[in-house]
Design an enzyme around this catalytic site. Structure first.
Site, mmCIF file in Angstrom:
data_model
loop_
_atom_site.group_PDB
_atom_site.id
_atom_site.type_symbol
_atom_site.label_atom_id
_atom_site.label_comp_id
_atom_site.label_asym_id
_atom_site.label_seq_id
_atom_site.Cartn_x
_atom_site.Cartn_y
_atom_site.Cartn_z
ATOM 1 C CG PHE A 10 -1.686 1.327 1.616
ATOM 2 C CD1 PHE A 10 -2.226 2.076 0.730
ATOM 3 C CD2 PHE A 10 -1.583 1.606 2.995
ATOM 4 C CE1 PHE A 10 -2.632 3.387 1.183
ATOM 5 C CE2 PHE A 10 -2.291 2.858 3.505
ATOM 6 C CZ PHE A 10 -2.733 3.522 2.674
ATOM 7 C CG ASP A 133 0.830 6.058 15.537
ATOM 8 O OD1 ASP A 133 0.710 4.679 15.092
ATOM 9 O OD2 ASP A 133 -0.277 6.763 15.486
ATOM 10 C CE1 TYR A 158 2.900 -3.569 11.703
ATOM 11 C CE2 TYR A 158 1.884 -2.119 12.837
ATOM 12 C CZ TYR A 158 2.645 -2.277 11.906
ATOM 13 O OH TYR A 158 2.817 -1.057 11.052
HETATM 14 P P1 NAD Z 1 1.340 -3.321 3.261
HETATM 15 O O1 NAD Z 1 1.033 -4.873 4.062
HETATM 16 O O2 NAD Z 1 0.485 -2.979 2.391
HETATM 17 O O3 NAD Z 1 2.779 -3.929 2.483
HETATM 18 C C1 NAD Z 1 3.911 -4.660 2.718
HETATM 19 C C2 NAD Z 1 4.677 -4.936 1.401
HETATM 20 O O4 NAD Z 1 5.851 -5.468 1.968
HETATM 21 C C3 NAD Z 1 3.763 -5.791 0.649
HETATM 22 O O5 NAD Z 1 4.043 -5.583 -0.821
HETATM 23 C C4 NAD Z 1 4.765 -7.145 1.027
HETATM 24 O O6 NAD Z 1 4.683 -8.137 -0.226
HETATM 25 C C5 NAD Z 1 6.127 -6.735 1.207
HETATM 26 N N1 NAD Z 1 6.962 -7.713 1.926
HETATM 27 C C6 NAD Z 1 6.486 -8.302 3.014
HETATM 28 N N2 NAD Z 1 7.141 -9.055 3.860
HETATM 29 C C7 NAD Z 1 8.634 -8.810 2.911
HETATM 30 C C8 NAD Z 1 10.108 -9.284 2.941
HETATM 31 N N3 NAD Z 1 10.362 -10.131 3.707
HETATM 32 N N4 NAD Z 1 10.596 -8.982 1.774
HETATM 33 C C9 NAD Z 1 10.362 -8.058 1.099
HETATM 34 N N5 NAD Z 1 9.047 -7.794 0.988
HETATM 35 C C10 NAD Z 1 8.137 -8.100 1.723
HETATM 36 O O7 NAD Z 1 1.966 -2.534 4.276
HETATM 37 P P2 NAD Z 1 1.778 -1.056 4.176
HETATM 38 O O8 NAD Z 1 0.621 -0.536 5.070
HETATM 39 O O9 NAD Z 1 2.133 -0.708 2.936
HETATM 40 O O10 NAD Z 1 3.048 -0.577 5.145
HETATM 41 C C11 NAD Z 1 4.426 -0.214 4.829
HETATM 42 C C12 NAD Z 1 5.245 0.216 5.929
HETATM 43 O O11 NAD Z 1 4.947 1.252 6.497
HETATM 44 C C13 NAD Z 1 5.070 -1.045 7.009
HETATM 45 O O12 NAD Z 1 6.872 -1.061 7.547
HETATM 46 C C14 NAD Z 1 4.415 -0.500 8.315
HETATM 47 O O13 NAD Z 1 4.851 -1.102 9.450
HETATM 48 C C15 NAD Z 1 4.706 1.045 7.977
HETATM 49 N N6 NAD Z 1 3.523 1.828 8.386
HETATM 50 C C16 NAD Z 1 2.309 1.365 8.044
HETATM 51 C C17 NAD Z 1 1.369 2.424 8.313
HETATM 52 C C18 NAD Z 1 -0.066 2.142 7.894
HETATM 53 O O14 NAD Z 1 -1.279 2.860 8.335
HETATM 54 N N7 NAD Z 1 -0.389 1.277 6.847
HETATM 55 C C19 NAD Z 1 1.314 3.666 9.271
HETATM 56 C C20 NAD Z 1 2.596 3.630 9.561
HETATM 57 C C21 NAD Z 1 3.856 2.921 9.158
#
Ligand code: NAD
Ligand code: TYD
Length: 358
Positions: A10, A133, A158
């Site tokens: 995402f 956060d 998580y």
């Molecule tokens: P998501 O789950 O939509 O996407 C994660 C991506 O990482 C996927 O494309 C997946 O295939 C890939 N992935 C997973 N394991 C992997 C590995 N071992 N090697 C390579 N690729 C791998 O997550 P997101 O919501 O896009 O979040 C992205 C980052 O932002 C994460 O680190 C998350 O902790 C952080 N984050 C997310 C939010 C939120 O609201 N979604 C808020 C703050 C921080």
């Protein structure tokens, strides 16, 4: 050249699209393509030589070392993670494997690569770790918002795994001098959000005539930021952040979950009214609460605003309308995710022989 991990998910996909819309600097995008990785998020980049996709795992040291050597990136932006709290409760192991062990292996590969760079390139190199956060734990109603000085008090598998990864990043700076930056952002929403998370799940279930499951009393508070504003913050930190520092990212938009669900229903009532003329609110169903559910998150983003001059472009009202409109306009993307057909598309594009890790 920058190396992005998790760039088919995402936020990572939004970041890659945003980066290539605003820069000419190429991106190597390494993503394992778990259930959350979807190359259809990047289909507008097909044929764009500035984007090179590699299916692979951040924990695959040989692959990452090879990619670093071959592409000589000036920065790594690490989005790759398991990201869903409910999944972490039912199956924490993948979270430890990717978020903790994977980040450790990526840091080690980065350190070896960085140590071998010429002086000027070593000075310029950055490892930006994207975090959440949720590492700070849960706030009481009258507590001030999380600052960068807040204690780490993660409560879910998580958030504990993300907290562990943040600590590793910090230690690799302190011990080895790796030039790291960490961002801790609040809840994101926007296009390409996998419909297991609150906002897209509510939109997709509402349109499908399904119940809208609200956990517990629905009065848990999250602080919402439009995903492209998170991307602009990461770009700003990458350009001007002080080495070894962390930056909170948020748009000062705290809302109880039930208010979010009501807002989404109201927008759908306006934009795609139900055939029976009733409101989508009729589909709201209170369900058993999530175990260990954090009550409130709120981000104090003043450091980022003050030191790096960042501010979000969207208000919640403009961002949520855009988001609902995007889901209405992209029914094919939703159908692909729901039927799982995006996996077939990926296997056609990436046969076994094309897999970098194979
Ligand atoms: P998501 O789950 O939509 O996407 C994660 C991506 O990482 C996927 O494309 C997946 O295939 C890939 N992935 C997973 N394991 C992997 C590995 N071992 N090697 C390579 N690729 C791998 O997550 P997101 O919501 O896009 O979040 C992205 C980052 O932002 C994460 O680190 C998350 O902790 C952080 N984050 C997310 C939010 C939120 O609201 N979604 C808020 C703050 C921080
Ligand atoms: P979520 O989108 O899973 O993000 P996070 O847990 O990382 O904050 O959930 C956001 C909030 O919405 C959280 O308080 C849990 C709640 N929630 C529901 O009430 N119903 C749902 O179906 C989901 C997925 C979440």
């Amino acid at each position: 050249m920058i190396l992005v991990t998790g760039g088919a998910g995402f936020i990572g996909a939004n970041f890659v699209l945003d980066w290539l819309a605003t820069h000419n600097e190429p991106v190597v995008n390494v993503d394992k393509l778990t259930y959350a990785g979807n190359l259809q998020n990047l289909r507008t980049l097909q044929g764009d030589a500035r984007h090179q996709f590699v299916q692979g795992d951040i924990g695959d040291s040989a692959l990452i070392e090879r990619l670093l050597k071959e592409h000589q990136p000036r920065a790594i932006v690490n989005f790759a993670a398991e990201s869903h709290v409910d999944r972490s409760i039912h199956g924490p192991e993948d979270f430890i494997e990717t978020n903790v062990v994977g980040t450790f292996r990526l840091l080690e590969a980065a350190r070896h690569y960085w140590a071998g760079l010429a002086d000027a390139d070593r000075q310029a190199f950055r490892f930006l770790h994207v975090s959440t956060d949720e590492v700070y734990g849960s706030l009481k109603p009258t507590d001030p918002a999380f600052t960068e000085e807040h204690n780490y008090e993660p409560n879910s598998p998580y958030s504990a795994s993300k907290a562990a990864s943040d600590h590793l990043v910090r230690a690799w700076h302190h011990t080895y001098g790796l030039p790291v930056l960490t961002t801790n952002c609040s809840n994101n929403y926007g296009p390409y959000h996998f419909p297991e998370k609150l906002i897209p799940l509510m939109i997709v279930n509402a349109l499908a005539g399904k119940p809208l499951p609200v956990y517990g009393d629905g009065m848990q508070i999250r602080d919402w930021l439009y995903v492209r504003d998170h991307c602009s913050a990461i770009r700003r930190v990458l350009e001007g952040g002080k080495l070894g520092e962390t930056y909170n990212v948020g748009g000062w938009n705290e809302k109880p979950n039930i208010e979010i669900v009501n807002l989404v229903c109201g927008l759908l009532d306006e934009l795609r009214p139900r055939a029976d003329g009733k409101s989508y609110r009729e589909q709201i169903t209170y369900v058993t609460d999530r175990p260990g559910h954090d009550r409130r998150y709120a981000i104090d983003a003043r450091k980022l605003e003050r030191e790096l001059g960042w501010k979000p472009a969207e208000t919640f009202e403009t961002g949520i309308r855009k988001t609902v409109e995007w889901y209405l306009d992209n029914a094919d993307w939703v159908a692909g995710v729901q039927t799982g057909s995006y996996r077939d598309w990926i296997s056609q594009q990436y046969s076994q022989e094309n897999k970098a890790s194979a």
